[in-house]
Design a protein around this motif. Structure first.
Motif, mmCIF file in Angstrom:
data_model
loop_
_atom_site.group_PDB
_atom_site.id
_atom_site.type_symbol
_atom_site.label_atom_id
_atom_site.label_comp_id
_atom_site.label_asym_id
_atom_site.label_seq_id
_atom_site.Cartn_x
_atom_site.Cartn_y
_atom_site.Cartn_z
ATOM 1 N N THR A 175 -6.562 -12.075 26.947
ATOM 2 C CA THR A 175 -5.726 -12.935 26.117
ATOM 3 C C THR A 175 -4.367 -13.101 26.769
ATOM 4 O O THR A 175 -3.801 -12.144 27.288
ATOM 5 C CB THR A 175 -5.542 -12.333 24.707
ATOM 6 O OG1 THR A 175 -6.813 -12.106 24.122
ATOM 7 C CG2 THR A 175 -4.728 -13.270 23.827
ATOM 8 N N SER B 149 -3.075 -26.690 18.036
ATOM 9 C CA SER B 149 -2.569 -25.635 17.160
ATOM 10 C C SER B 149 -1.239 -26.045 16.544
ATOM 11 O O SER B 149 -0.952 -25.735 15.389
ATOM 12 C CB SER B 149 -2.411 -24.318 17.932
ATOM 13 O OG SER B 149 -1.438 -24.448 18.949
ATOM 14 N N PRO C 15 -2.801 -19.330 17.406
ATOM 15 C CA PRO C 15 -3.747 -18.226 17.580
ATOM 16 C C PRO C 15 -3.278 -16.958 16.861
ATOM 17 O O PRO C 15 -2.110 -16.589 16.925
ATOM 18 C CB PRO C 15 -3.771 -18.024 19.097
ATOM 19 C CG PRO C 15 -3.334 -19.315 19.673
ATOM 20 C CD PRO C 15 -2.342 -19.874 18.695
ATOM 21 N N GLU C 16 -4.198 -16.297 16.169
ATOM 22 C CA GLU C 16 -3.908 -15.035 15.492
ATOM 23 C C GLU C 16 -5.080 -14.083 15.686
ATOM 24 O O GLU C 16 -6.203 -14.504 15.967
ATOM 25 C CB GLU C 16 -3.698 -15.249 13.985
ATOM 26 C CG GLU C 16 -2.492 -16.086 13.634
ATOM 27 C CD GLU C 16 -2.272 -16.161 12.128
ATOM 28 O OE1 GLU C 16 -2.789 -15.264 11.418
ATOM 29 O OE2 GLU C 16 -1.613 -17.095 11.662
ATOM 30 N N TYR C 17 -4.816 -12.784 15.515
ATOM 31 C CA TYR C 17 -5.876 -11.793 15.527
ATOM 32 C C TYR C 17 -6.493 -11.715 14.138
ATOM 33 O O TYR C 17 -5.776 -11.672 13.134
ATOM 34 C CB TYR C 17 -5.332 -10.420 15.923
ATOM 35 C CG TYR C 17 -4.829 -10.359 17.348
ATOM 36 C CD1 TYR C 17 -5.713 -10.374 18.425
ATOM 37 C CD2 TYR C 17 -3.469 -10.274 17.617
ATOM 38 C CE1 TYR C 17 -5.250 -10.321 19.727
ATOM 39 C CE2 TYR C 17 -2.996 -10.226 18.922
ATOM 40 C CZ TYR C 17 -3.894 -10.249 19.974
ATOM 41 O OH TYR C 17 -3.443 -10.195 21.260
ATOM 42 N N THR C 18 -7.823 -11.688 14.084
ATOM 43 C CA THR C 18 -8.480 -11.556 12.785
ATOM 44 C C THR C 18 -8.195 -10.188 12.172
ATOM 45 O O THR C 18 -8.133 -10.046 10.954
ATOM 46 C CB THR C 18 -10.001 -11.750 12.927
ATOM 47 O OG1 THR C 18 -10.511 -10.837 13.915
ATOM 48 C CG2 THR C 18 -10.311 -13.178 13.377
ATOM 49 N N ASP C 19 -8.001 -9.178 13.022
ATOM 50 C CA ASP C 19 -7.654 -7.835 12.551
ATOM 51 C C ASP C 19 -6.585 -7.261 13.479
ATOM 52 O O ASP C 19 -6.889 -6.883 14.616
ATOM 53 C CB ASP C 19 -8.882 -6.930 12.541
ATOM 54 C CG ASP C 19 -8.579 -5.548 11.949
ATOM 55 O OD1 ASP C 19 -7.421 -5.328 11.531
ATOM 56 O OD2 ASP C 19 -9.499 -4.713 11.907
ATOM 57 N N ARG D 264 -1.693 -24.291 12.987
ATOM 58 C CA ARG D 264 -2.441 -23.039 13.057
ATOM 59 C C ARG D 264 -2.405 -22.525 14.486
ATOM 60 O O ARG D 264 -3.066 -23.064 15.356
ATOM 61 C CB ARG D 264 -3.885 -23.233 12.600
ATOM 62 C CG ARG D 264 -4.017 -23.691 11.162
ATOM 63 C CD ARG D 264 -5.468 -23.843 10.760
ATOM 64 N NE ARG D 264 -6.175 -22.576 10.813
ATOM 65 C CZ ARG D 264 -7.474 -22.450 10.568
ATOM 66 N NH1 ARG D 264 -8.209 -23.521 10.276
ATOM 67 N NH2 ARG D 264 -8.049 -21.258 10.630
ATOM 68 N N TYR E 38 3.397 -9.701 16.969
ATOM 69 C CA TYR E 38 2.625 -8.483 16.775
ATOM 70 C C TYR E 38 3.253 -7.370 17.603
ATOM 71 O O TYR E 38 3.832 -7.618 18.672
ATOM 72 C CB TYR E 38 1.180 -8.658 17.254
ATOM 73 C CG TYR E 38 0.342 -9.622 16.457
ATOM 74 C CD1 TYR E 38 -0.162 -9.279 15.202
ATOM 75 C CD2 TYR E 38 0.012 -10.878 16.972
ATOM 76 C CE1 TYR E 38 -0.958 -10.155 14.489
ATOM 77 C CE2 TYR E 38 -0.789 -11.765 16.267
ATOM 78 C CZ TYR E 38 -1.270 -11.406 15.020
ATOM 79 O OH TYR E 38 -2.055 -12.276 14.313
ATOM 80 N N TYR F 217 5.413 -12.521 9.994
ATOM 81 C CA TYR F 217 5.026 -13.894 9.660
ATOM 82 C C TYR F 217 6.221 -14.666 9.116
ATOM 83 O O TYR F 217 7.166 -14.090 8.571
ATOM 84 C CB TYR F 217 3.909 -13.899 8.607
ATOM 85 C CG TYR F 217 2.600 -13.346 9.079
ATOM 86 C CD1 TYR F 217 1.612 -14.173 9.581
ATOM 87 C CD2 TYR F 217 2.355 -11.970 9.032
ATOM 88 C CE1 TYR F 217 0.391 -13.656 10.011
ATOM 89 C CE2 TYR F 217 1.141 -11.450 9.470
ATOM 90 C CZ TYR F 217 0.175 -12.300 9.955
ATOM 91 O OH TYR F 217 -1.015 -11.783 10.396
ATOM 92 N N SER G 51 2.897 -6.756 11.993
ATOM 93 C CA SER G 51 2.648 -8.198 12.122
ATOM 94 C C SER G 51 3.729 -8.929 11.343
ATOM 95 O O SER G 51 3.875 -8.697 10.139
ATOM 96 C CB SER G 51 1.261 -8.575 11.576
ATOM 97 O OG SER G 51 0.249 -7.768 12.137
#
Length: 211
Positions: free
Chosen positions: A160, A136, A143-147, A141, A104, A91, A89
């Motif tokens: 998705t 967004s 969209p992101e994956y929580t995990d 902010r 990702y 950033y 990931s």
């Protein structure tokens, strides 16, 4: 005395997250984690980590970001099912200074001993509606994956939309022990130096796919 047969085999992974190419973005860092099946267990090394923040050279036309961040872990297992994967990931800051996801990606650990280079295509989730895209951007902010580990899993995914964005280069040095003694063939000890992972993550540009 009879020599006892091994009950597990070992997979030693070392190398480095060499760098990335993300045109239009700078000052990025990378988080990584290993995802593996129930029959696998780490014996030494780190399962996850985070690189330093790196910037593109000011006096160079190169768009490459260099991390050279080390990877070092050893697994033991009784069978190849659930072969480990590396999930990445990336950033970096947006226009408002907030850290947002820039990509990702995932790849399986190479299946043969030796040195391997993987060029991993990265992607980002896209909002489904234009209003979501605007809000967004407005709130900084996306969209992101929580995990991020969901990238390496085949269950519990929902539809998705994703967009390709950048590449990360990873170098692996693979050592295996007692694989053939347990009846598995690890193949040749040499492999091509560089191999793009165009289909590793299972997603393509601008398509809706079961995540």
């Amino acid at each position: 005395m009879a020599t006892s047969s091994p009950s597990v085999f070992l997979l030693s992974v070392n190398g480095q997250i060499e760098g990335a190419n993300f045109p239009g973005y700078d000052e990025l860092y990378c988080k990584y984690c290993f995802v593996y099946g129930q029959d696998w267990m780490p014996t030494t090394g780190l399962e996850e980590g985070i690189t330093q923040i790196t910037s593109k050279g000011k006096d160079s036309s190169s768009q490459k970001l260099i991390w050279n961040f080390p990877l070092d872990i050893t697994f033991k297992s009784t069978n190849p099912s659930g072969w480990p994967q590396l999930v990445l990931s990336v950033y970096g800051p947006d226009l408002f200074g907030n850290d947002v996801v820039r990509g990702y990606g995932a790849t399986h650990i190479p299946l043969t001993p030796g040195k391997h280079t993987r060029i991993i295509p990265m992607f980002v989730p896209e909002p489904t509606w234009r209003l979501q895209k605007f809000t967004s951007w407005l709130w900084g902010r996306r969209p992101e994956y929580t995990d991020p580990k969901v990238l390496a899993q085949g269950e519990g995914r929902e539809v998705t939309r994703v967009r390709s964005q950048g590449f990360v280069t990873v170098i692996f040095n693979i050592i295996m022990k007692d694989v053939k003694k347990l009846g598995y063939d690890s193949g040749p000890t040499t492999s091509p130096n560089t191999q793009p992972c165009a289909t590793t993550s299972g997603w393509s540009t601008e398509e809706q796919t079961n995540l």
